[in-house]
Structures are given as C-alpha cells and as structure tokens.
Design an enzyme around this catalytic site. Structure first.
Site, PDB file in Angstrom:
ATOM      1  N   HIS A 196      23.887   9.691  25.892  1.00 36.50           N
ATOM      2  CA  HIS A 196      24.675  10.747  26.516  1.00 36.50           C
ATOM      3  C   HIS A 196      24.535  10.553  28.018  1.00 36.50           C
ATOM      4  CE1 HIS A 196      26.688  14.427  27.347  1.00 36.50           C
ATOM      5  NE2 HIS A 196      25.642  15.214  27.442  1.00 36.50           N
ATOM      6  N   GLU A 228      32.052  20.588  23.234  1.00 31.77           N
ATOM      7  CA  GLU A 228      31.005  21.476  22.718  1.00 31.77           C
ATOM      8  C   GLU A 228      31.266  22.931  23.099  1.00 31.77           C
ATOM      9  OE1 GLU A 228      27.283  18.275  22.975  1.00 31.77           O
ATOM     10  OE2 GLU A 228      27.576  19.792  24.521  1.00 31.77           O
ATOM     11  N   GLU A 252      35.628  34.752   4.207  1.00 29.08           N
ATOM     12  CA  GLU A 252      36.955  34.421   4.731  1.00 29.08           C
ATOM     13  C   GLU A 252      36.908  33.797   6.129  1.00 29.08           C
ATOM     14  OE1 GLU A 252      39.486  34.326   2.935  1.00 29.08           O
ATOM     15  OE2 GLU A 252      38.744  35.441   1.217  1.00 29.08           O
ATOM     16  N   SER A 264      47.960  26.015   0.995  1.00 34.15           N
ATOM     17  CA  SER A 264      49.164  26.650   0.475  1.00 34.15           C
ATOM     18  C   SER A 264      50.218  26.805   1.567  1.00 34.15           C
ATOM     19  CB  SER A 264      48.821  28.028  -0.101  1.00 34.15           C
ATOM     20  OG  SER A 264      48.444  28.914   0.956  1.00 34.15           O
TER      21      SER A 264
END
Length: 328
Positions: free
Chosen positions: A108, A195, A227, A252
């Site tokens: 990093h 992040e 949910e 859906s």
C-alpha cells in the site's frame, strides 16, 4: 488503457537468489511469505514475540526475528505492518540497514505517498498490492490460481526495479491473474477513496440508514436486518462474479426496476458532491494528517466511534440472528 502483466512478462530468477524480509506476519504477511517460499524464494519473517502471529509464524516453519534483523539479512524488505506503524518501524529498524542495491517494498502506498517514509535515493522502491486479503492470496495460490495485483515503481535505483517487482508479483501468484501497472499516488488515493465512500464507509452507512428507517417506521428489527444487511452478500457476490448488469439479470424484474429508478434518488448529486469533497481531502493529505494525528493521540476519537457503533441496535440484532446460523 492500463498495462497488465502476466506470467510470461515476469522472470522469477530476479529474486530467486535474493532474500525477502517480510516485516509483519498478519494476514497479508502470512499469505505473501508462504507463497514466496513455495515459489523457491528465501524468506525471513519479522514478527514481535508474545502474540498469536508469532506462534503462527513458528508453526508455519519460520523462525521469526526482529525487524532490524530481517532488514539486515534481506535484499528486498517489504513492510506489511499497519499503516500508522510503518514509519516508526522504518526509522528505527529498516533505514539503518539499507545499502546500495537493496529494495524497499510495500503493498500500500500510504507512507511513501504522504512522505511518512522518505527512502534514500540508492535503493529501489516498489509496490506489489494484491487486490484481496492474504488468506485469499494464499488459498488461490495453493489452487494454482492467483489474486490480481497492482504494481508500481517509485524509485528505480538499480534500473531493474520493475523486473524485481514483477518477479515478486509472480512469486505471489499474481501474474497468473494479471498485474496492473499503476503509481503510488494512484493506488493510495483510489484505495482510500474506495474504502471511505463505497466499500466500507458508504456501504456501512447505507446499511445502518436503511435499518434505522425501517425500524423507526415500526418494522421488526430482525426483518430490517435481513433486508438491509444479511441479503447484501447475495447481491455483492453476483456483482463480484458478473458485474452490475450481470447482477441485474439474476434478480427479479421488481428488484431491477426498483434498482434503476430508486437507486439514483439515494445516491444522488449531493452524494456525488460529498464524494468529490472526500476525494479532495485525500488528495491534499488532509485525511492522512487527521488519521495519523488521532492515532498518535492514543486513537481517542477512533475508539470513541468504535464504541458507539459496537452498541448500535443493528449489531445487537445481528449477533442474535447470526448465532442462529451455525454455518456462518
């Protein structure tokens, strides 16, 4: 378009006769050290004694030494400790052992980009950043696969730094999947932005806001948890494997219609403006300065926010529901 390197672009021999010092045997350090060793590279591990990571390193067949000893013994030194700790480790234990021809490596770019670590001109400085946790880096390597990596060259003292970096990435298994060329600046700023606005900050704030909205409206907390949090994994797994449109093809029509019509009302122009502001704070070094100052002050604000979220109702409800799901 980004330059991407694969197995044929990297020559492992550039590090086969060198010693790699892995400083920090956390999840990422463990994965990298084991993969390099299995690739035929000599690895020295540095990990402080007294903790679980020290014992894990010993069980893995390493003889952990101090950071100074690892730096002294190694040709390539990769610092994989936590970002706020890296600069002190570097100054106290690594810098005194840097000599011409050695390489300093990172996964990093934080400390190099924000000048917390300023290496001497006579050493190579590169980054190989696997885009996944060390456990995944290890598991996919063992399966003959690899985690995609980023590679960046900050300082090419030997004129062979990129060859060394690509060899290192190949030792991790990264060139099996692809190694994308970047810069320390680009990796650091995009990593922090992702992040803060999406992966951690954005998602966790969105989850809590959805949960709180349903509970305040009188719905059961357990239903709100399922949910707004539990089912998120189903969606992110589909996005991970097939992209956003691939996910939409698998839900859906009701869910997809709600996605394309209501999503932009939640993440709207005001959200984008705040994202732009956050990116500016990262680019100007404001976030890094704020984070490091709080860390040096005993993490007082950090711990206060941690404690506040530990007691959030979504954590209490979640703990109870996850306790019912023994397979997790």
């Amino acid at each position: 378009m980004a330059k991407i390197y694969y197995d044929d672009d990297a020559d492992l021999s550039f590090i086969k006769n060198k010693t790699v010092g892995v400083i920090g045997y956390g999840i990422q350090g463990r994965g990298q050290a084991l993969n390099l060793r299995d690739s035929g590279v000599k690895v020295v591990v540095s990990q402080r004694s007294g903790g679980p990571n020290y014992e894990i390193a010993k069980k893995d067949g390493f003889s952990p030494v101090s950071a100074a000893e690892a730096a002294g013994q190694s040709d390539i030194i990769i610092i994989l400790a936590q970002d706020p700790l890296q600069a002190e480790i570097y100054r106290a234990s690594v810098a005194p052992h840097l000599t011409k021809g050695k390489a300093l490596a990172f996964s990093h770019g934080f400390n190099i980009h924000f000048k917390q670590i300023v290496p001497p001109k006579f050493v190579d400085v590169f980054m190989v950043a696997p885009k996944g946790p060390g456990s995944l880096v290890r598991r996919l390597y063992e399966e003959g696969k690899g985690v995609p990596c980023l590679v960046a060259i900050f300082q090419d003292a030997t004129k062979n730094c990129k060859k060394t970096a690509l060899a290192y990435a190949k030792g991790l298994g990264g060139t099996r999947a692809g190694v994308i060329e970047t810069t320390f600046k680009e990796e650091t700023e995009t990593d922090l932005f992702g992040e803060q606005t999406v992966l951690c900050g954005g998602v966790s704030a969105l989850i809590k806001a959805g949960f709180e909205t349903l509970v305040k409206a009188g719905y059961q907390p357990e239903i709100a948890y399922f949910e707004c949090l539990h089912e998120l994994k189903l969606i992110t797994d589909m996005i991970y494997s097939s992209g956003i449109q691939g996910m939409r093809k698998r839900v859906s029509d009701t869910a997809e219609y709600g996605d394309v019509t209501r999503g932009p009302r939640v993440v709207n122009q005001r959200t984008r403006q705040e994202m732009k502001k956050i990116l500016g704070e990262i680019q100007k070094g404001k976030f890094a300065k704020e984070f490091l100052a709080d860390y040096k002050n005993g993490k007082k604000n950090f711990e206060k926010w941690r404690r506040a979220d530990d007691t959030h109702p979504i954590e209490q409800v979640g703990a109870k529901l996850r306790g019912m799901m023994k397979w997790l």
